[in-house]
Design a protein around this motif. Sequence first.
Motif, PDB file in Angstrom:
ATOM      1  N   UNK A  23       0.842  -1.189   0.000  1.00  0.00           N
ATOM      2  CA  UNK A  23       0.000   0.000   0.000  1.00  0.00           C
ATOM      3  C   UNK A  23       0.881   1.245   0.000  1.00  0.00           C
ATOM      4  N   UNK A  24       0.617   2.119  -0.939  1.00  0.00           N
ATOM      5  CA  UNK A  24       1.289   3.419  -0.959  1.00  0.00           C
ATOM      6  C   UNK A  24       0.200   4.489  -0.895  1.00  0.00           C
ATOM      7  N   UNK A  25       0.243   5.275   0.155  1.00  0.00           N
ATOM      8  CA  UNK A  25      -0.727   6.362   0.302  1.00  0.00           C
ATOM      9  C   UNK A  25      -0.018   7.680   0.016  1.00  0.00           C
ATOM     10  N   UNK A  26      -0.716   8.552  -0.662  1.00  0.00           N
ATOM     11  CA  UNK A  26      -0.139   9.856  -0.978  1.00  0.00           C
ATOM     12  C   UNK A  26      -1.206  10.923  -0.824  1.00  0.00           C
ATOM     13  N   UNK A  71       1.649 -10.652  -5.361  1.00  0.00           N
ATOM     14  CA  UNK A  71       1.682  -9.268  -4.877  1.00  0.00           C
ATOM     15  C   UNK A  71       0.514  -8.483  -5.442  1.00  0.00           C
ATOM     16  N   UNK A  72      -0.187  -7.805  -4.570  1.00  0.00           N
ATOM     17  CA  UNK A  72      -1.201  -6.837  -4.966  1.00  0.00           C
ATOM     18  C   UNK A  72      -0.672  -5.481  -4.552  1.00  0.00           C
ATOM     19  N   UNK A  73      -0.774  -4.531  -5.440  1.00  0.00           N
ATOM     20  CA  UNK A  73      -0.343  -3.182  -5.065  1.00  0.00           C
ATOM     21  C   UNK A  73      -1.517  -2.235  -5.129  1.00  0.00           C
ATOM     22  N   UNK A  77      -5.120   7.852  -2.530  1.00  0.00           N
ATOM     23  CA  UNK A  77      -4.966   9.266  -2.191  1.00  0.00           C
ATOM     24  C   UNK A  77      -5.684   9.514  -0.867  1.00  0.00           C
ATOM     25  N   UNK A  78      -4.941   9.278   0.213  1.00  0.00           N
ATOM     26  CA  UNK A  78      -5.476   9.519   1.547  1.00  0.00           C
ATOM     27  C   UNK A  78      -4.335   9.474   2.545  1.00  0.00           C
ATOM     28  N   UNK A  79      -4.643   9.753   3.788  1.00  0.00           N
ATOM     29  CA  UNK A  79      -3.622   9.721   4.825  1.00  0.00           C
ATOM     30  C   UNK A  79      -3.072   8.306   4.954  1.00  0.00           C
ATOM     31  N   UNK A  80      -1.773   8.202   5.190  1.00  0.00           N
ATOM     32  CA  UNK A  80      -1.135   6.893   5.317  1.00  0.00           C
ATOM     33  C   UNK A  80      -1.751   6.076   6.444  1.00  0.00           C
ATOM     34  N   UNK A  81      -2.025   6.709   7.567  1.00  0.00           N
ATOM     35  CA  UNK A  81      -2.612   5.997   8.697  1.00  0.00           C
ATOM     36  C   UNK A  81      -3.947   5.379   8.316  1.00  0.00           C
ATOM     37  N   UNK A  86      -7.028   0.527   7.197  1.00  0.00           N
ATOM     38  CA  UNK A  86      -8.008  -0.134   6.321  1.00  0.00           C
ATOM     39  C   UNK A  86      -7.405  -1.390   5.693  1.00  0.00           C
ATOM     40  N   UNK A  87      -6.194  -1.292   5.195  1.00  0.00           N
ATOM     41  CA  UNK A  87      -5.544  -2.431   4.536  1.00  0.00           C
ATOM     42  C   UNK A  87      -5.283  -3.576   5.510  1.00  0.00           C
ATOM     43  N   UNK A  88      -5.072  -3.264   6.778  1.00  0.00           N
ATOM     44  CA  UNK A  88      -4.770  -4.295   7.770  1.00  0.00           C
ATOM     45  C   UNK A  88      -5.996  -5.076   8.221  1.00  0.00           C
ATOM     46  N   UNK A  89      -7.167  -4.612   7.841  1.00  0.00           N
ATOM     47  CA  UNK A  89      -8.387  -5.327   8.213  1.00  0.00           C
ATOM     48  C   UNK A  89      -8.356  -6.717   7.581  1.00  0.00           C
TER      49      UNK A  89
END
Length: 130
Positions: A23-26, A71-73, A77-81, A86-89
């Motif tokens: 996950x890359x958030x920006x 691998x899924x990438x 566009x949101x805060x990294x936290x 969300x991704x850790x759910x």
Amino acid sequence: PCDEVIEFAFEAALARRARLRVVHAWRPPSALGLGPGEVALVDDPFRADEWQGFVSAVLQVWRDKYPDVEVWQTVVREKATTALVRAASGAGLLVVGRRIADRPTLARTGPVTHAVIHHVACPVAVVPHR
């Protein structure tokens, strides 16, 4: 790209025979922090595509090194936290990095790492990196 963090994540996925979700958030820069003539950067419609290409390029070396890891990438566009919680759910493990300070002081985590440690239900691996 933090090789130590990425390698740890790939090794953990390989050992668990698990899928790896990167996950890359920006977030666009604030208009207050831009100089004259840079206001158009705030809502650049191509920025997400640029980040997607960047993440793909960084991961290609690792995909080649670990062909057995699916691998899924995701680029959001949101805060990294917010993105990481969300991704850790439903995840079995969340891997995050912690920068090693140039001056040795007490080990500290940044605000994103600190937040996910307290807000995700899965185990968190904090990997130090330069």
